[in-house]
Design an enzyme around this catalytic site. Structure first.
Site, PDB file in Angstrom:
ATOM      1  N   SER A   1      12.629 -46.361   2.468  1.00  0.00           N
ATOM      2  CA  SER A   1      12.000 -45.884   3.693  1.00  0.00           C
ATOM      3  C   SER A   1      12.625 -46.621   4.881  1.00  0.00           C
ATOM      4  O   SER A   1      13.832 -46.585   5.061  1.00  0.00           O
ATOM      5  CB  SER A   1      10.481 -46.080   3.613  1.00  0.00           C
ATOM      6  OG  SER A   1       9.824 -45.430   4.676  1.00  0.00           O
TER       7      SER A   1
ATOM      8  N   GLU B   1       8.235 -36.419  -0.777  1.00  0.00           N
ATOM      9  CA  GLU B   1       7.984 -37.607   0.036  1.00  0.00           C
ATOM     10  C   GLU B   1       6.760 -37.443   0.943  1.00  0.00           C
ATOM     11  O   GLU B   1       5.955 -38.355   1.113  1.00  0.00           O
ATOM     12  CB  GLU B   1       9.207 -37.883   0.921  1.00  0.00           C
ATOM     13  CG  GLU B   1      10.512 -38.069   0.179  1.00  0.00           C
ATOM     14  CD  GLU B   1      10.802 -39.508  -0.174  1.00  0.00           C
ATOM     15  OE1 GLU B   1       9.950 -40.367   0.123  1.00  0.00           O
ATOM     16  OE2 GLU B   1      11.868 -39.763  -0.742  1.00  0.00           O
TER      17      GLU B   1
ATOM     18  N   HIS C   1       6.412 -40.445  -1.639  1.00  0.00           N
ATOM     19  CA  HIS C   1       7.124 -41.530  -0.968  1.00  0.00           C
ATOM     20  C   HIS C   1       6.707 -42.868  -1.563  1.00  0.00           C
ATOM     21  O   HIS C   1       5.523 -43.115  -1.793  1.00  0.00           O
ATOM     22  CB  HIS C   1       6.771 -41.479   0.520  1.00  0.00           C
ATOM     23  CG  HIS C   1       7.589 -42.364   1.408  1.00  0.00           C
ATOM     24  ND1 HIS C   1       8.920 -42.149   1.642  1.00  0.00           N
ATOM     25  CD2 HIS C   1       7.243 -43.453   2.146  1.00  0.00           C
ATOM     26  CE1 HIS C   1       9.370 -43.057   2.495  1.00  0.00           C
ATOM     27  NE2 HIS C   1       8.373 -43.872   2.804  1.00  0.00           N
TER      28      HIS C   1
END
Length: 530
Positions: free
Chosen positions: A213, A336, A437
């Site tokens: 991320s 995600e 995610h």
């Protein structure tokens, strides 16, 4: 913090038996760690001086040396940031730290000290965009990764949000040369690794930077920084190239200055009073950061292309030449956005067809919307409108960024790039999250047992993923090639084949995977939703 530290050669465990604790010498002094399951662990080793007072907003300075042996038993402080609860899918991942400006510290897990083994070094950059979280969450414990791969694992904390990414060059001219201090912290940590890691059994000539991320965005940014050249030799970007204007590009000084103006307004300060930011109490600045995040012109904290520390965007419109010879692995999970959008907005799971179409219209004009929905629905005919929405937005925001980044890296032709996607569906909450995610953390670090909130309580399937993914990351760190006997052959990404390793209970390497999506989404609008 830097006072003399008295040496103690032995520790007394609960049973009263004296045990030798590992001691290592750094350029700044000796540190004492502890042993966990055969791995020597050192926490909170300073790689820079405190960043408060006159050091605030400036490039990091070296730590002060100490005498004696410093206990390295606790994680460094979390970078200053507004408080946020650990909830939902992240609930299993604890973080024992509290915030403090003295946050430039790193943690090391190693199988042996100073034995000349020259182990690969894996340096982790934590996520949270460029604004929050830390490298000390329990899922990042490097014990199992270090033992599995005979590697040295390093995690760290660094400055975030306005403390690390507020551009003040136009407001305080003497700070123009210190742009992106949060990124310069990462460079300083890599310099520390270069100078000290051999004492911890690592090879300073074989360093991999990896992150997820925002941490993946940090990896991409470090790859474009001249000061970092030669400090790392492989790179892994996990779910880190989302939205071209978020992580492939960088902000301009003018854009970044506007965000600084937003923060000043929240503090009721005029631009001419910007120097007062240096002396404000940490808590006052943290409160203003929280307020600026809700302002009409929301403040965003990300790297700035200042022309010096970061000459241009990380990987747009072309991959950076400064890291052209560095092998790259890049990828994402399949859905995600189920976590990123569904956690704060659970109502999105239950939207109807009309609401789905209205939301998707932000990316597609009327002539393309029907075509896009039809393409994704054909692949998942039983998907609800909410599931289809998360799938499509994940493709637009994350997969599109990964394709672009991989294409640009492959076009350089100087080092291989490998593309992956994780498609395993977590059973948590009946499978509604899909492949969310951050789901890869327990697989990469081999910490499935401590990740029930993310992967469920039945460990057989997620552990099978860890048996594939963790060795792939280790193999890549060792040689620049992620192949190992536990997965099918994984070719490097080339155009037009664009082979993707699809990780699942039965993984497969697929040429031109989702190519119809890639072609269709190339024309979707740019919209930074994160």
């Amino acid at each position: 913090m830097m006072a003399d530290i008295q040496a103690q050669s032995q520790a007394q465990p609960a049973n009263g038996t004296a045990t030798q604790e590992p001691i290592a010498a750094t350029r700044y002094g000796k540190v004492r760690g502890r042993t966990n399951d055969g791995i020597a662990v050192f926490k909170g080793i300073p790689y820079g001086a405190p960043t408060s007072d006159s050091n605030r907003f400036r490039r990091p300075q070296p730590p002060q040396a100490w005498s004696g042996v410093r206990d390295a038993f606790t994680y460094p402080s979390m970078a200053p940031q507004p408080p946020a609860p650990i909830r939902g899918l992240f609930a299993s991942w604890t973080d024992p730290t509290s915030i403090g400006e003295d946050c430039l510290g790193l943690n090391i897990w190693t199988p042996a000290l100073n034995d000349g083994a020259k182990r690969p070094v894996m340096v982790w950059f934590h996520g949270g965009d460029f604004a929050s979280l830390s490298g000390s969450r329990s899922v990042f414990d490097g014990t199992r990764l270090a033992r599995r791969g005979d590697v040295v694992v390093v995690t760290l904390n660094h400055r975030l949000n306005a403390f690390g990414f507020m551009y003040l060059g136009a407001l305080i001219p003497e700070l123009a040369g210190d742009a992106n201090p949060g990124m310069l912290d990462l460079v300083a940590a890599l310099q520390w690794v270069r100078d000290n890691i051999a004492e911890f059994g690592g090879d300073p000539a074989n360093v991999t930077i990896f992150g997820q991320s925002g941490g993946g965005g940090k990896v991409a940014t470090v790859m474009a920084m001249p000061a970092a050249k030669g400090l790392f030799h492989r790179a892994i970007i996990q779910s880190g190239t989302y939205a071209r204007n978020a992580h492939l590009e960088a902000m301009t000084p003018d854009q970044a200055t506007q965000h600084a103006h937003t923060l000043l307004a929240c503090l009721e300060l005029k631009p001419a009073d910007a120097r007062k930011l240096i002396d404000l109490p940490m808590g006052t600045l943290v409160a203003a950061i929280a307020k600026a995040a809700q302002a009409e012109r929301r403040a965003v904290w990300r790297p700035v292309a200042d022309g010096k520390n970061l000459p241009a965007g990380p990987s747009w419109p072309k991959a950076p030449e400064v890291s052209a010879d560095v092998p790259l692995m890049i990828g994402s999970t399949a859905t995600e956005m189920s976590m990123l959008m569904g956690t704060p907005r659970p109502d999105l799971f239950d939207i109807d067809e009309s609401t789905m179409r209205k939301r998707l219209s932000a990316w597609f004009g009327p002539d393309k919307l029907d075509e896009a929905i039809a393409l994704f629905r054909k692949k998942a005919p039983k998907a609800t409108p909410g599931q289809l929405f998360f799938d499509m937005v994940s493709a637009i925001v994350f997969r599109r960024g990964a394709w672009r980044h991989a294409d640009l890296k492959a076009a350089q032709g100087q080092a291989p790039v490998y593309l992956y996607e994780i498609d395993w569906v977590t059973p948590v909450d009946g499978g509604k999250w899909g492949s969310p995610h951050s789901m890869e953390h327990p697989f990469v670090f081999d910490n499935v047992a401590g990740s029930a909130s993310m992967v469920g309580t039945e460990q057989a399937e997620p552990q099978a993923l860890a048996e594939q993914i963790s060795p792939a990351w280790i193999a890549f760190a060792r040689t620049g090639n992620p192949n190992h006997p536990g997965i099918p052959h994984w070719p490097a990404y080339t155009v037009p084949e664009r082979t993707t390793m699809v990780f699942d209970t039965a993984s497969k390497a697929v040429p031109q995977f989702r190519d119809d999506e890639r072609v269709l989404l190339a024309s979707a609008a740019e919209k930074d939703v994160l």
